[in-house]
Design a protein around this motif. Sequence first.
Motif, short mmCIF file in Angstrom:
data_model
loop_
_atom_site.label_atom_id
_atom_site.label_comp_id
_atom_site.label_asym_id
_atom_site.label_seq_id
_atom_site.Cartn_x
_atom_site.Cartn_y
_atom_site.Cartn_z
N LYS A 88 0.84 -1.21 0.00
CA LYS A 88 0.00 0.00 0.00
C LYS A 88 0.87 1.25 0.00
O LYS A 88 0.54 2.23 -0.67
CB LYS A 88 -0.93 0.00 1.21
N THR A 89 1.98 1.24 0.72
CA THR A 89 2.85 2.42 0.75
C THR A 89 3.38 2.75 -0.64
O THR A 89 3.46 3.92 -1.01
CB THR A 89 4.06 2.22 1.70
N THR A 90 3.72 1.74 -1.42
CA THR A 90 4.20 1.95 -2.79
C THR A 90 3.09 2.54 -3.64
O THR A 90 3.31 3.48 -4.41
CB THR A 90 4.70 0.64 -3.39
N TRP A 91 1.89 1.98 -3.51
CA TRP A 91 0.75 2.49 -4.27
C TRP A 91 0.44 3.93 -3.88
O TRP A 91 0.18 4.78 -4.74
CB TRP A 91 -0.46 1.59 -4.04
N GLU A 92 0.50 4.24 -2.60
CA GLU A 92 0.24 5.61 -2.15
C GLU A 92 1.26 6.59 -2.73
O GLU A 92 0.90 7.70 -3.12
CB GLU A 92 0.23 5.70 -0.61
N LYS A 93 2.51 6.18 -2.79
CA LYS A 93 3.54 7.05 -3.39
C LYS A 93 3.28 7.26 -4.88
O LYS A 93 3.43 8.38 -5.38
CB LYS A 93 4.93 6.45 -3.17
N ALA A 94 2.89 6.20 -5.57
CA ALA A 94 2.59 6.33 -7.00
C ALA A 94 1.38 7.23 -7.21
O ALA A 94 1.38 8.07 -8.12
CB ALA A 94 2.35 4.94 -7.61
N LYS A 95 0.35 7.08 -6.38
CA LYS A 95 -0.84 7.94 -6.50
C LYS A 95 -0.48 9.40 -6.21
O LYS A 95 -0.89 10.29 -6.95
CB LYS A 95 -1.93 7.51 -5.51
N LEU A 96 0.31 9.62 -5.16
CA LEU A 96 0.73 10.99 -4.82
C LEU A 96 1.49 11.60 -5.99
O LEU A 96 1.24 12.75 -6.37
CB LEU A 96 1.60 10.97 -3.56
N GLY A 97 2.40 10.84 -6.58
CA GLY A 97 3.16 11.35 -7.72
C GLY A 97 2.27 11.69 -8.89
O GLY A 97 2.43 12.74 -9.52
N ALA A 98 1.29 10.83 -9.19
CA ALA A 98 0.38 11.08 -10.32
C ALA A 98 -0.50 12.30 -10.07
O ALA A 98 -0.71 13.13 -10.97
CB ALA A 98 -0.48 9.84 -10.58
N ILE A 99 -1.01 12.42 -8.86
CA ILE A 99 -1.86 13.57 -8.52
C ILE A 99 -1.07 14.87 -8.60
O ILE A 99 -1.51 15.85 -9.20
CB ILE A 99 -2.48 13.37 -7.12
N ASN A 100 0.12 14.88 -8.00
CA ASN A 100 0.93 16.10 -8.02
C ASN A 100 1.42 16.44 -9.42
O ASN A 100 1.48 17.62 -9.78
CB ASN A 100 2.11 15.97 -7.05
N PHE A 101 1.76 15.43 -10.21
CA PHE A 101 2.19 15.68 -11.59
C PHE A 101 1.05 16.30 -12.39
O PHE A 101 1.25 17.26 -13.14
CB PHE A 101 2.66 14.37 -12.24
N THR A 102 -0.16 15.76 -12.25
CA THR A 102 -1.33 16.30 -12.96
C THR A 102 -1.57 17.74 -12.55
O THR A 102 -1.82 18.61 -13.41
CB THR A 102 -2.58 15.44 -12.67
N ASN A 103 -1.50 18.04 -11.26
CA ASN A 103 -1.72 19.41 -10.80
C ASN A 103 -0.60 20.35 -11.25
O ASN A 103 -0.86 21.51 -11.57
CB ASN A 103 -1.92 19.46 -9.29
N ALA A 104 0.63 19.84 -11.33
CA ALA A 104 1.73 20.67 -11.83
C ALA A 104 1.49 21.01 -13.30
O ALA A 104 1.72 22.16 -13.72
CB ALA A 104 3.07 19.95 -11.65
N GLN A 105 1.01 20.05 -14.08
CA GLN A 105 0.70 20.31 -15.49
C GLN A 105 -0.45 21.32 -15.59
O GLN A 105 -0.41 22.20 -16.46
CB GLN A 105 0.32 19.02 -16.20
N ASN A 106 -1.46 21.17 -14.75
CA ASN A 106 -2.58 22.12 -14.75
C ASN A 106 -2.10 23.54 -14.48
O ASN A 106 -2.49 24.48 -15.17
CB ASN A 106 -3.65 21.73 -13.72
N ARG A 107 -1.25 23.69 -13.46
CA ARG A 107 -0.74 25.02 -13.11
C ARG A 107 0.08 25.60 -14.25
O ARG A 107 -0.03 26.78 -14.57
CB ARG A 107 0.07 24.96 -11.82
#
Length: 194
Positions: A43-62
């Motif tokens: 789960k920790t690995t999955w959470e890190k991958a989700k965090l990375g995807a969410i933050n990457f998407t928001n960085a692209q949005n900004r």
Amino acid sequence: MEQTFGTVKYLLFFIVIIAAAVLALILAGWYPVVLVNGSPILKTTWEKAKLGAINFTNAQNRLAGYPSLNFYASDNKEILREVETGTLTFLIQDGVIQQEGPEILSGLKHLSAERAASELKSRPDLGEAAKSVYGLELDDFRDVVLLPQAREDLMKEALGERQLDFEVWLRGIKRNARVRLIFVPYQWDGEAVR
């Protein structure tokens, strides 16, 4: 009688210690959410991958002039679901590549580690970028972004040298993999998490 009471006391103490350790592991996310041919994805690995995807998407949005998206808002449940299923699919694909890749490319683990290390060495600003774009510490970025990408790139190169198509190979090994999702509301269909 005294000996039985002492045995029960030690047994209860042992049970409490085990229960506390299991609870600590669960709260820390150190339990599998997927088994790929018996190998766990935590789960920790999955959470890190989700965090990375969410933050990457928001960085692209900004970068495009759009506001950041709250993935956890009730009206964005479908978007969060896409991130969750996408990151699980990505981790499962990487898992089967790690397991099946060495049959095609001997030393895949070592070569991918070298390639990731080379990328880190050639880009000294990568730690800062990983934090600002992905929201991940450098070690986590290496584990959930750089190493999987290096493994995929190396497999594409190795299969290409044999005139084999990476996508066809990947579909085949995914279809043949024994994938079991645990504690997540999704299903594996042999291609992706749905």
